[in-house]
Design a protein around this motif. Structure first.
Motif, PDB file in Angstrom:
ATOM      1  N   THR A 173     -19.289  -9.612   4.781  1.00 54.32           N
ATOM      2  CA  THR A 173     -18.039  -8.860   4.616  1.00 54.32           C
ATOM      3  C   THR A 173     -18.209  -7.778   3.559  1.00 54.32           C
ATOM      4  OG1 THR A 173     -15.614  -9.116   4.530  1.00 54.32           O
ATOM      5  CG2 THR A 173     -16.886 -10.359   2.885  1.00 54.32           C
ATOM      6  N   LYS A 183      -4.412  -9.661   7.273  1.00 59.36           N
ATOM      7  CA  LYS A 183      -5.838  -9.806   6.979  1.00 59.36           C
ATOM      8  C   LYS A 183      -6.706  -8.652   7.466  1.00 59.36           C
ATOM      9  CE  LYS A 183      -6.214 -14.031   8.813  1.00 59.36           C
ATOM     10  NZ  LYS A 183      -6.769 -15.382   9.069  1.00 59.36           N
ATOM     11  N   PHE A 185     -12.889 -11.125   8.437  1.00 56.27           N
ATOM     12  CA  PHE A 185     -13.847 -10.613   7.439  1.00 56.27           C
ATOM     13  C   PHE A 185     -14.615  -9.421   8.015  1.00 56.27           C
ATOM     14  CE2 PHE A 185     -13.408 -15.046   5.900  1.00 56.27           C
ATOM     15  CZ  PHE A 185     -12.977 -14.766   4.617  1.00 56.27           C
ATOM     16  N   PHE A 186     -14.881  -9.455   9.314  1.00 59.42           N
ATOM     17  CA  PHE A 186     -15.505  -8.335  10.028  1.00 59.42           C
ATOM     18  C   PHE A 186     -14.488  -7.210  10.232  1.00 59.42           C
ATOM     19  CE2 PHE A 186     -15.810  -6.814  14.543  1.00 59.42           C
ATOM     20  CZ  PHE A 186     -16.832  -5.890  14.371  1.00 59.42           C
ATOM     21  N   ILE A 195     -20.650 -15.636   5.024  1.00 61.32           N
ATOM     22  CA  ILE A 195     -19.917 -14.709   5.894  1.00 61.32           C
ATOM     23  C   ILE A 195     -20.152 -13.276   5.424  1.00 61.32           C
ATOM     24  CG2 ILE A 195     -17.628 -14.062   6.752  1.00 61.32           C
ATOM     25  CD1 ILE A 195     -16.776 -16.988   5.864  1.00 61.32           C
ATOM     26  N   PHE A 244       0.818  -1.216   0.000  1.00 57.57           N
ATOM     27  CA  PHE A 244       0.000   0.000   0.000  1.00 57.57           C
ATOM     28  C   PHE A 244       0.857   1.274   0.000  1.00 57.57           C
ATOM     29  CE2 PHE A 244      -3.219  -3.077   1.212  1.00 57.57           C
ATOM     30  CZ  PHE A 244      -4.290  -2.657   0.428  1.00 57.57           C
ATOM     31  N   SER A 280      -9.606 -14.927  -0.829  1.00 58.58           N
ATOM     32  CA  SER A 280     -10.812 -14.412  -0.172  1.00 58.58           C
ATOM     33  C   SER A 280     -10.454 -13.703   1.127  1.00 58.58           C
ATOM     34  CB  SER A 280     -11.775 -15.557   0.168  1.00 58.58           C
ATOM     35  OG  SER A 280     -12.097 -16.312  -0.957  1.00 58.58           O
ATOM     36  N   GLU A 281      -9.437 -14.217   1.829  1.00 56.90           N
ATOM     37  CA  GLU A 281      -9.059 -13.662   3.132  1.00 56.90           C
ATOM     38  C   GLU A 281      -8.039 -12.536   3.021  1.00 56.90           C
ATOM     39  OE1 GLU A 281      -7.602 -16.903   5.518  1.00 56.90           O
ATOM     40  OE2 GLU A 281      -9.531 -17.938   5.511  1.00 56.90           O
ATOM     41  N   PHE A 286      -8.215  -8.702  -0.599  1.00 56.23           N
ATOM     42  CA  PHE A 286      -8.914  -7.411  -0.514  1.00 56.23           C
ATOM     43  C   PHE A 286      -9.549  -6.955  -1.812  1.00 56.23           C
ATOM     44  CE2 PHE A 286      -5.949  -7.108   3.099  1.00 56.23           C
ATOM     45  CZ  PHE A 286      -6.926  -7.335   4.040  1.00 56.23           C
ATOM     46  N   TYR A 316     -22.520  -9.639  11.020  1.00 55.38           N
ATOM     47  CA  TYR A 316     -21.056  -9.796  11.010  1.00 55.38           C
ATOM     48  C   TYR A 316     -20.588 -10.680  12.152  1.00 55.38           C
ATOM     49  CZ  TYR A 316     -20.421  -6.575   7.204  1.00 55.38           C
ATOM     50  OH  TYR A 316     -20.445  -6.000   5.953  1.00 55.38           O
ATOM     51  N   ASP A 317     -19.520 -11.458  11.870  1.00 60.10           N
ATOM     52  CA  ASP A 317     -18.999 -12.403  12.855  1.00 60.10           C
ATOM     53  C   ASP A 317     -17.768 -11.815  13.560  1.00 60.10           C
ATOM     54  OD1 ASP A 317     -16.847 -12.691  11.113  1.00 60.10           O
ATOM     55  OD2 ASP A 317     -17.490 -14.623  10.338  1.00 60.10           O
ATOM     56  N   PHE A 345      -6.483  -5.276   6.783  1.00 56.58           N
ATOM     57  CA  PHE A 345      -6.771  -4.243   5.789  1.00 56.58           C
ATOM     58  C   PHE A 345      -6.695  -2.830   6.365  1.00 56.58           C
ATOM     59  CE2 PHE A 345      -9.841  -2.901   2.182  1.00 56.58           C
ATOM     60  CZ  PHE A 345      -8.785  -2.790   1.307  1.00 56.58           C
ATOM     61  N   LYS A 396     -19.006 -19.821   0.941  1.00 59.36           N
ATOM     62  CA  LYS A 396     -18.075 -20.931   0.726  1.00 59.36           C
ATOM     63  C   LYS A 396     -18.889 -22.101   0.193  1.00 59.36           C
ATOM     64  CE  LYS A 396     -14.506 -19.372   3.790  1.00 59.36           C
ATOM     65  NZ  LYS A 396     -13.327 -19.773   4.554  1.00 59.36           N
ATOM     66  N   THR A 417     -13.612  -5.285   7.065  1.00 64.65           N
ATOM     67  CA  THR A 417     -14.714  -4.459   6.567  1.00 64.65           C
ATOM     68  C   THR A 417     -14.737  -3.097   7.250  1.00 64.65           C
ATOM     69  OG1 THR A 417     -16.043  -6.429   6.118  1.00 64.65           O
ATOM     70  CG2 THR A 417     -17.228  -4.331   6.323  1.00 64.65           C
ATOM     71  N   LEU A 426     -19.752 -13.441   1.597  1.00 61.62           N
ATOM     72  CA  LEU A 426     -18.851 -14.422   1.005  1.00 61.62           C
ATOM     73  C   LEU A 426     -19.445 -15.801   1.251  1.00 61.62           C
ATOM     74  CD1 LEU A 426     -16.032 -14.897  -0.360  1.00 61.62           C
ATOM     75  CD2 LEU A 426     -15.209 -15.432   1.936  1.00 61.62           C
ATOM     76  N   SER A 465      -2.942  -7.434  -2.478  1.00 63.72           N
ATOM     77  CA  SER A 465      -3.941  -6.582  -1.829  1.00 63.72           C
ATOM     78  C   SER A 465      -3.730  -5.110  -2.172  1.00 63.72           C
ATOM     79  CB  SER A 465      -3.912  -6.787  -0.317  1.00 63.72           C
ATOM     80  OG  SER A 465      -2.646  -6.495   0.221  1.00 63.72           O
TER      81      SER A 465
END
Lengths: 299, 299
Positions: free
Chosen positions: B11, A72, A281-282, B9, A12, B70-71, B74, A276-277, A74, B18, A285, B16, B284
């Motif tokens: 996100t 992971k 992934f949460f 999931i 980035f 996926s993880e 991004f 959201y979990d 972001f 699976k 976001t 997402l 990413s």
């Protein structure tokens, strides 16, 4: 002690540094990841004091190393845009050779809970509060080649985190209000004295006297008289409604909200995010929102 | 065959999924991840044909499953913004029980190279080209509860990928120009006939007759007369100059660029990104550019 740079990775527009240093707080080597945003990532620009960038500390959750969120979470997209450095400390000492240290995912290795343990055998090494609020900043902000004080601005620091690290971010912010300009948390353990994770960890590290627990519990810290009549807090919290740990009562954000309301303290925003979990992934976001929140007070 | 949904999931405002389905191409179950952007992620909106969204297929690199990108890739941030679905197929059959299948990271399991093997014992199961260009789209675009044809627009599909998957994206786009509106690739194997990875894989799957290899080699496909005088290609490639596989001559983007130039075909942009490596830290960083590239032709 001075950092050893194990890897330098372009990402980035900046650089992610995988660092390690010997910690006197924990008596072990400690891994740290540091994202340097574009303006200070190249050595050419590292000598101008006017270019120092602010710092957002991300405290990770149970079982995580500095790598998980670096890969992971972001956070770097928004950190690059705002020109903010991100610091990812580890979640505990590793390799302290204490019996039982590696037996559970929620106590010992990977589960330091950002407190200074007072109970043997943990009190020798599990000094994560001292490490995060004192030793790590001193090392990071050291000038010259040993640290990053020439590019990181020690006067502009905020803190955030996930789950156990959300507990860390909220409780350290409330305990040490002069250290951080703002705090935020993703799916934080908001009231550790009242949940199974917290009871196990605080019991083991701090002993059975629950009065000692209150000094490390965000909900209890907000209830404490210290905050009454003070400036508003600067706190953002996100929690997913599909988070199984939330459903099991490990996070208890409602308790934190109630304490905030009862203490008549402003400046706390708690969002409940539908479906959201608890996973990255949460986190990924909403990472940008948390960097934006910090940027409001850091820039 | 119809998909089984193993997980859903939340996100980036979408979902997402699976998925898994039994593949007649490979004779094995195949895992697939599908990111549905916000407008079609909730079942309430899934019945309106006017709301169908376009699709970007991401082909992963050696050793990867649908989960890695996926993880860590991004793509969902930009896919959510553009309202594009992302499909992550697996990189090979798994569990075909062929002797030697799991012996190397760059051949067999996790290394299907997106070709239909013609050589025994691989020709029975390693039919990844047929799977990607025919069986998987047919399954995905099936209407009703078995597929996602009610929300995915089969007339608007682009393809991208990383490393071995970048080879897949470029070669399948050039072989099947009517299937995809555009292609892009991150650190792709551009000239597999001329690099160690490609020689091993093509030799094993396609045999020693190198004429057969050319039909699966992006550089050779561009050289083929088919493209002369045709419309411009719509191809974006990013490669990191710090990528060890680039330095070792596994990617050979210069060969691809030279072939494009010699064939006088337009519409190909290759960026060399200073210091970036082969990892997801690179992917990413530039994922958004690749979704933006696809969006130009999908929206």
């Amino acid at each position: 002690m001075a950092f050893e740079t194990k890897a330098t990775i372009a990402t980035f527009g900046g650089k992610l540094l995988k660092l390690s240093h010997q910690s006197s707080s924990t008596g072990t080597p400690m891994a740290v990841n540091l994202y340097l945003p574009p303006s200070v990532a190249s050595s050419a620009s590292s000598t101008s004091p006017s270019r120092k960038v602010p710092v957002l500390i991300f405290l990770s959750g149970l079982t995580c190393t500095p790598d998980n969120c670096s890969e992971k979470g972001f956070f770097h997209a928004a950190a690059s845009r705002h020109n903010i450095a991100i610091v990812y400390p580890d979640t505990s000492p590793r390799g302290a050779s204490i019996a039982g240290e590696d037996e559970s995912y929620d106590f010992g290795t990977g589960a330091g809970f950002y407190v200074d343990a007072t109970q043997k055998p943990w009190s020798e090494n599990y000094k994560m509060e001292s490490y995060i609020v004192k030793e790590l900043p001193e090392a990071l902000f050291a000038p010259g080649s040993g640290g990053f004080g020439d590019v990181l601005d020690r006067t502009r620091v905020s803190i955030t985190g996930h789950s156990m690290g959300g507990h860390g971010a909220l409780s350290l912010y409330l305990k040490h209000p002069t250290l951080y300009r703002s705090a935020s948390a993703l799916a934080p353990i908001c009231n550790p004295s009242q949940c199974a994770w917290g009871e196990k960890a605080f019991g083991g590290y701090l002993g059975e006297d629950k009065a000692a627990w209150k000094k490390h519990d965000a909900t209890e810290l907000v209830r404490g008289s210290d905050w009454k009549g003070k400036d508003d807090l600067r706190v953002l919290v996100d929690v997913g409604t599909g988070d199984n740990f939330y459903k099991q009562g490990q996070l208890l954000p409602e308790n934190f909200e109630r304490a905030v309301q009862e203490a008549s303290v402003g400046g706390v925003k708690v969002n409940y995010r539908e479906d959201y979990d608890h996973s990255y992934f949460f986190i990924s976001t909403f990472a940008q929102d948390h960097v934006d929140h910090a940027a409001k007070y850091l820039l």
